[in-house]
Structures are given as structure tokens and as C-alpha cells.
Design an enzyme around this catalytic site. Structure first.
Site, mmCIF file in Angstrom:
data_model
loop_
_atom_site.group_PDB
_atom_site.id
_atom_site.type_symbol
_atom_site.label_atom_id
_atom_site.label_comp_id
_atom_site.label_asym_id
_atom_site.label_seq_id
_atom_site.Cartn_x
_atom_site.Cartn_y
_atom_site.Cartn_z
ATOM 1 N N GLU A 81 -9.949 5.695 2.883
ATOM 2 C CA GLU A 81 -10.733 4.620 3.454
ATOM 3 C C GLU A 81 -9.771 3.484 3.727
ATOM 4 O O GLU A 81 -8.731 3.389 3.086
ATOM 5 C CB GLU A 81 -11.788 4.163 2.448
ATOM 6 C CG GLU A 81 -11.296 3.172 1.376
ATOM 7 C CD GLU A 81 -10.253 3.736 0.407
ATOM 8 O OE1 GLU A 81 -10.177 4.976 0.272
ATOM 9 O OE2 GLU A 81 -9.498 2.939 -0.193
ATOM 10 N N SER A 124 1.777 -9.596 -0.519
ATOM 11 C CA SER A 124 1.414 -8.173 -0.504
ATOM 12 C C SER A 124 1.640 -7.504 0.849
ATOM 13 O O SER A 124 1.818 -6.296 0.926
ATOM 14 C CB SER A 124 -0.047 -8.018 -0.931
ATOM 15 O OG SER A 124 -0.883 -8.816 -0.105
ATOM 16 N N LYS A 167 0.809 -1.220 0.000
ATOM 17 C CA LYS A 167 0.000 0.000 0.000
ATOM 18 C C LYS A 167 0.846 1.275 0.000
ATOM 19 O O LYS A 167 0.439 2.299 -0.548
ATOM 20 C CB LYS A 167 -0.933 0.014 1.213
ATOM 21 C CG LYS A 167 -1.919 -1.153 1.257
ATOM 22 C CD LYS A 167 -3.062 -0.984 0.308
ATOM 23 C CE LYS A 167 -4.072 -2.121 0.403
ATOM 24 N NZ LYS A 167 -5.082 -2.056 -0.653
HETATM 25 C C1 LIG Z 1 -1.672 -6.994 2.805
HETATM 26 C C2 LIG Z 1 -2.786 -6.678 1.883
HETATM 27 N N1 LIG Z 1 -2.879 -7.342 0.717
HETATM 28 C C3 LIG Z 1 -3.868 -7.104 -0.142
HETATM 29 C C4 LIG Z 1 -4.861 -6.185 0.141
HETATM 30 C C5 LIG Z 1 -5.962 -6.037 -0.849
HETATM 31 O O1 LIG Z 1 -5.874 -4.849 -1.563
HETATM 32 P P1 LIG Z 1 -5.580 -4.878 -3.113
HETATM 33 O O2 LIG Z 1 -6.487 -5.874 -3.697
HETATM 34 O O3 LIG Z 1 -5.854 -3.489 -3.543
HETATM 35 O O4 LIG Z 1 -4.172 -5.228 -3.326
HETATM 36 C C6 LIG Z 1 -4.813 -5.459 1.323
HETATM 37 C C7 LIG Z 1 -5.829 -4.447 1.657
HETATM 38 O O5 LIG Z 1 -5.953 -3.966 2.721
HETATM 39 C C8 LIG Z 1 -3.746 -5.713 2.218
HETATM 40 O O6 LIG Z 1 -3.662 -5.058 3.383
#
Ligand SMILES: Cc1ncc(COP(=O)(O)O)c(C=O)c1O
Lengths: 253, 387
Positions: free
Chosen positions: B106, B373, B84
Site C-alpha cells: 500500500e 525522512s 522507506k
Molecule cells: C518522506 C516520508 N516521511 C514520512 C512518511 C511517514 O511514514 P512513517 O511514519 O512510517 O515514517 C512517509 C510516508 O509516505 C514519507 O514518504
């Protein structure tokens, strides 16, 4: 000429502002709603704005949101609204306007929506989440059925963008009085006058002022700059407190 | 293709009152973003403050267990613990250069809220964070982090009290405060230009990962690239620079929730239909009447009934395979990766890891590159209850 414009100009000819009350369909319940509409009509509404409830109404404040969610929980949907209106076609003196968000209309099917609006005696539509750039496909579906897509503009709308909305517009122009959501406010922003004057130059249809309006006194300062007043949250709160639509309309008559 | 669209999906389905700030943002994206002043400062921040490039890590133990080559792109090693931050620093710097004073956001899992708060602190701006009341409870460690770093947090009590409602409220706030405030949208969704802007800031994930993987594998590309999909920002970042590589299979993993029939999921591509929400035409979890259905996932960051429009498009043209993993499978992956490699993944990322575990039979001998992620510290409270 669109029925909404005719009604607002009739009020004007009597030296009055047009009155445009808003209620979510099925509020306060599915029976009482039709009685409220009759009272609003009898009390001299020019246009009645009927909300099509949506689960995620981003342009609405807490009062309208809560009322809409309550209607949804009661099982109100577009099919019910259009069927019930069709049964009552011709019973209202006021012009009828539907207001809502795109997704329920999209799922209902735009062509069917246009046809069913005509059959139900609806002459106007507001889609709160649809700016000019995205509006053509909706216009194409409803305008052939005599339903005008009412433009929504506000304090941050440039004259250039007003002109985009004015092109081919019918019914009236909805001027949003605040940068924000629906809901009552005690004071209206000072810039309204100047922007209303701009809108006057651009639009050759009536201009209605809405959002945050609860009493005719608030409008004196805008005399000559607007033709109709729209009120939703104030009317909803009035009904919620157990009072009648008729008594709400009293000071406006 | 129509501006702001990916095939049939995308657009700007928002109230007219939000068009001026969106147009202003689009102009900034076209003028400020490519400027030397922006690019050099942004590159320096990614290096010094985020710790980019993030590593790619080979997982020897799990690879042996599963009979495939498992690689992770380590967005969990970024400052603040998830991908993020790439987006919030980018949007934050852009907003600062546009003259804005406040970053509004948000958040679901709280990772985007934390990352926005970090960006605001670094750039000497104010952070205002909307978070569903349910998420405030289940992601408490992140709420504490945000408070410590100075964010104003608003718990949203309306609707389902999760990410969808936090977005509704943040959009309402932006309507009122648009002159001073930038809405730092957290995922590659929402009205144009957000899906493109967020992808622009997240595509660094695949830019780095592609080079790193090839360097470590004698110029070969991975067979499969996997990422979890909530709104879709880490996934679009992870896929973007692989899209032209036809030999690379791209897999997006949506959350199936409990996976039981009749229960809510967070899988609009797999279980949803076309519709319009939060400014975009995309695939949504909705009733036949067009009311938005609640979503559910054990991973708060995936708990959203919509998905970014570019994913709906990549699905429609068949370039990405979208599939689902349920809560139990994700929790299993959370434990397995922790135990076998000493890496605690976020529950969101665990969905992507679980794909490799659950599909090991058909992935035998292949190289699988998973976007990790984020890290899972924030989820330990939830897991205490479950484990
Ligand atoms: C660690 C992590 N991975 C994935 C996501 C999902 O978001 P996105 O689909 O935009 O990557 C989030 C959202 O809060 C997250 O905190």
C-alpha cells in the site's frame, strides 16, 4: 446446547442443510430490514446472521462493504441494533448471530455487549478480525451470557489450528470456502472437500460453509461434509435488485 | 509482555485466514533474518544500492536564524528519496528468500510504493501497489516512477480514497494471494510481526545518526531528536537507539491537518483514543461508536488515522513527547529549509523540521537532530498550487 446448534440439527433431522442468511443491520433501510428478517425467519432460516456495520471491513468484498457503509450512513450503530433486537426478543424462530469487527464492540464495552446480547436474544458472535490468539477476552465477556464465539476457519487452516478453535467451541464452525473476501463466486475451490473432511474430524459441532455461495446446486458435491450454508452477498444483491428475501429462500426450501 | 505487544498495544487482530502467512513471516524473521546469507547480502545492498550510511548534515544558516544547533539525518539522500527503501529492501530480500514472487504494498505519498517497486525490480520480483485514488492524483510524480519501473498500480476508490483504504484493499488482496505474495507493509504498524520487523529494518537510521552525531560533537549526544509520525516507521527508526539515552528528549510530530477546530487531523496520539484497526490495538481517530474517522494532512504520507503500536506505548510510558504541526507550519518549514539550506524536504519531513522552527524559543542553545525522512520533489505539484 447453544440455540444455533439446536436449529441446525433440527434442519438436519428433516434431511436439510441449515440455512444461514446474512444481512447487514439496517439493510436495505432501517424499517425494511426487520421485514426482511421476518421473511427469512418464516422461510425457514436456522440462524440469521446480522452484520454490525464497520467503516473498514477488510474481510468483506465489495457487495457487503457497500451495503454496510450505506447502513452506517443511515446512522446504524450497535446501540440501535441491540435495542431493536431486544424489543423483538422471542419473535424469531431462528437463532440470532451478530457478525462484525472488533473495534465497535470494543468501544461499546465488552461486558455491556455481553449483557445486552443476552437481553436481545442473541446466541452467537463472529468477530472477523480476531484470530484464536486474541480471542480470550471476548470469550470471557460473552460466553457467560450464552453467546458462543463462532470459530472461522478456512482452506489454509492447519489441523493443529483447527484444534485450537475446536476447544470449547459451541454453536457451529464457520468454514470459509475461499481464500479471499466475501462475495459470490461461480466455482468453489477443489480443496474444500478435503479440508471439510479434516474439520469434521476436529469439530464436534455442526459445520457451515460460507463465502461465495449463491445456489443449492453448488452444495451437492459437499453432501455429508457440511451441515449448513451461509449466504450474504447473493442475498444482498437479490434484495438490491428489488426482489424479496422470501423469493431468495425459495430454491433452498 | 505478551508476544507481539508493546505494553498494552499491538497484537494480531486480523482474520484467521491471514494467520498462516503472518506465522510464516514471523518464522522467517526468526530464522532467515539473522542468517549470514541474509545479513551479508542486505548490508551490501544498503551500501551499493541505497547509498548508506546516509549523511548527517549541520545546518549553519538555519541554526544561526533559530539560535539552536540544527542537524539533519539525511534519509532524503537514499536511493528513491526516503527512508522507506531500508524497509522494502529488507522485506523484499526476506520474501525472496522465503520463495515469494510478488511484493504487494500500500502507499500514501507514493514513497513506499516507489521503494517497493525498486526492491521488486532489483530482486527480480513483481510489484503490485495499492494507492488511494486521491493520492494517485496528488502524488502523480511517484505514480509515474512506479509505472516506469514496472509496478502494477491499483487506484482504490473505496472509503476515504487514501492510505487507510489502500491498506484495506491490500490486506484483501493478500488474503487471496498469500501463497505467492509477500505483503511488504510500509510502516511500523499493522499486525505482529510487522511493527517489529519494520523497526528492525529502520533502526539503522538511529544507529548511524547516534554514532555520526557523537563523532562530530566530541562524544556528546544530541539534546533533542525529532521525527514526523505517520504510521511511525521513520520515527521508530530514528528513536530506537536513543531510547536508552535518558538525557535525549525524543519528539514525535503528528500532522494536525489544517489545525482548525472540527477539521480532520492525522494525529491519533494527540487527538485519538484506543482501539483496533489494521491488525493492531493502538490509538485511532474514531467516533465514540468505533467507526474510523477520515484523517487529513497536506502530507499524504502522514494522512492516516492510526499509528504504530510501539508509538502508542512510548507515549503511554512517557518516553517520547508527541506533538502536532499543522499544514501551514509544515509548508513554511518546507520553504524555509529550501531557501536557507538548499534542501527541499518532503512535506512529511517538513513537519519535523517545523517543530524546531516553531519551538525555537524553548530550544535556544540546544542541539536538535531531525530525521529528514525524505525529499520533496514529489510535492512540488502540490506546492505549485499553494505557493
Ligand atoms: C518522506 C516520508 N516521511 C514520512 C512518511 C511517514 O511514514 P512513517 O511514519 O512510517 O515514517 C512517509 C510516508 O509516505 C514519507 O514518504
Amino acid at each position: 446446547m447453544n440455540a444455533m446448534q439446536i436449529k441446525i440439527e433440527e434442519a438436519k433431522a428433516r434431511g436439510k442443510v441449515g440455512l444461514i442468511p446474512f444481512l447487514p443491520a439496517g439493510f436495505p433501510d432501517r424499517e425494511q430490514f426487520w421485514k426482511e428478517l421476518e421473511e427469512l425467519d418464516a422461510a425457514g432460516a436456522s440462524v440469521i446472521e446480522i452484520g454490525m456495520p464497520f467503516s473498514d471491513p477488510v474481510a468483506d468484498g465489495p457487495v457487503v462493504e457497500k451495503a454496510s457503509l450505506q447502513c452506517l450512513a443511515d446512522g446504524v450503530n450497535l446501540a440501535w441494533i441491540l435495542t431493536e433486537l431486544r424489543k423483538r426478543k422471542g419473535q424469531f424462530k431462528a437463532a440470532l448471530l451478530l457478525m462484525g469487527y472488533l473495534n465497535p464492540i470494543y468501544q461499546y464495552g465488552l461486558d455491556k455487549f455481553g449483557k445486552d446480547c443476552e437481553a436481545a436474544g442473541v446466541s452467537g458472535l463472529i468477530v472477523a478480525d480476531m484470530p484464536h490468539e486474541e480471542s480470550q477476552f471476548v470469550k470471557d465477556a460473552v460466553e457467560p451470557h450464552g453467546v458462543a464465539l463462532v470459530p472461522l476457519i478456512g482452506l489454509n487452516t492447519s489441523k493443529e489450528r483447527m484444534a485450537l478453535y475446536a476447544e470449547g467451541a459451541a454453536g457451529f464452525c464457520y468454514f470459509v470456502s475461499v481464500l479471499g473476501t466475501t462475495g459470490q463466486r461461480d466455482a468453489l475451490p477443489a480443496r474444500i472437500k478435503e479440508k471439510l473432511a479434516e474439520a469434521r474430524e476436529v469439530f464436534d459441532i455442526p459445520i457451515a460453509l460460507g463465502f461465495g455461495i449463491k445456489h443449492p446446486d453448488q452444495l451437492e458435491q459437499f453432501e455429508g461434509l457440511m451441515d449448513a450454508a451461509i449466504f450474504g452477498s447473493a442475498l444482498i444483491s437479490h434484495i438490491e435488485s428489488g426482489r424479496s428475501s422470501d423469493s431468495f429462500m425459495e430454491p433452498w426450501k | 509482555m505478551k508476544k507481539g505487544y508493546f505494553g498494552d498495544f499491538g497484537g494480531q487482530f486480523i482474520p484467521e485466514l491471514l494467520m498462516p502467512p503472518l506465522i510464516e513471516l514471523e518464522e522467517a524473521m526468526e530464522t532467515i533474518l539473522p542468517s549470514e546469507a541474509f545479513q551479508s547480502r542486505f548490508a551490501a545492498m544498503l551500501k551499493e544500492n541505497v547509498g548508506r550510511p546516509s549523511a548527517i548534515t549541520y545546518c549553519p544558516n538555519l541554526s544561526r536564524d533559530l539560535g539552536l544547533d540544527l542537524w539533519l539525518k539525511r534519509e532524503d539522500l537514499n536511493h528513491s528519496g526516503a527512508h522507506k527503501i531500508n524497509n522494502t529492501l529488507g522485506q523484499g530480500l526476506l520474501a525472496k528468500m522465503m520463495g515469494k514472487k510478488v511484493l504487494l504494498a500500500e502507499t500514501g505519498a507514493g514513497m513506499h510504493g516507489v521503494a517497493t517497486t525498486v526492491a521488486a525490480a532489483m530482486l527480480d520480483m513483481k510489484a503490485v501497489i495499492y494507492m488511494g485514488a486521491t493520492d494517485v492524483v496528488r502524488q502523480a510524480p511517484n505514480v509515474n516512477r512506479m509505472r516506469l519501473m514496472g509496478a502494477e498500480i491499483i487506484a482504490v476508490e473505496s472509503g476515504t480514497k487514501t492510505l487507510k483504504d489502500a491498506i484495506n484493499e491490500a490486506l484483501r488482496r493478500w488474503l487471496s494471494d498469500q501463497e505467492t505474495t509477500h505483503y511488504c507493509f510500509g510502516t511500523a504498524a499493522g499486525p505482529h510481526p510487522f511493527p517489529t520487523l519494520v523497526r528492525e529494518f529502520q533502526q539503522i537510521i538511529s544507529k548511524e545518526a547516534r554514532e555520526q552525531f557523537m563523532t562530530r560533537n566530541q562524544g556528546k549526544l544530541p539534546d533533542v531528536v525529532v521525527a514526523c509520525v505517520g504510521g511511525g516507521s521513520n520515527a521508530i527508526g530514528m528513536f530506537h537507539n536513543f531510547v536508552p539515552d535518558e538525557s535525549v528528549k525524543l519528539v514525535g510530530v503528528e500532522a494536525a491537518g489544517t489545525g482548525e477546530p472540527g477539521c480532520y487531523s492525522s494525529a491519533p496520539i494527540d487527538h485519538g483514543t484506543e482501539g483496533v484497526l489494521h491488525g493492531m490495538k493502538t490509538k485511532l481517530l474514531q467516533t465514540p461508536e468505533g467507526q474510523i474517522e477520515p484523517s487529513h494532512s497536506v502530507a499524504a504520507g502522514l494522512d492516516y488515522p492510526g499509528v504504530g503500536p510501539e508509538h502508542a506505548h512510548l507515549d503511554a510510558i512517557g518516553r517520547v513527547d508527541y506533538t502536532t504541526i499543522n499544514d501551514t507550519q509544515a509548508i513554511n518549514a518546507f520553504k524555509v529549509l529550501s531557501r536557507r539550506e538548499g534542501i527541499i524536504p518532503a512535506l512529511e519531513s517538513s513537519h519535523a523540521v517545523a517543530y524546531a522552527i516553531e519551538n525555537r524559543d524553548k530550544l535556544q542553545g540546544q542541539s536538535v537532530l531531525v530525521c529528514l525522512s525524505g525529499r520533496g520533489d514529489k510535492d512540488l505539484g502540490i506546492l505549485d498550487e499553494i505557493l
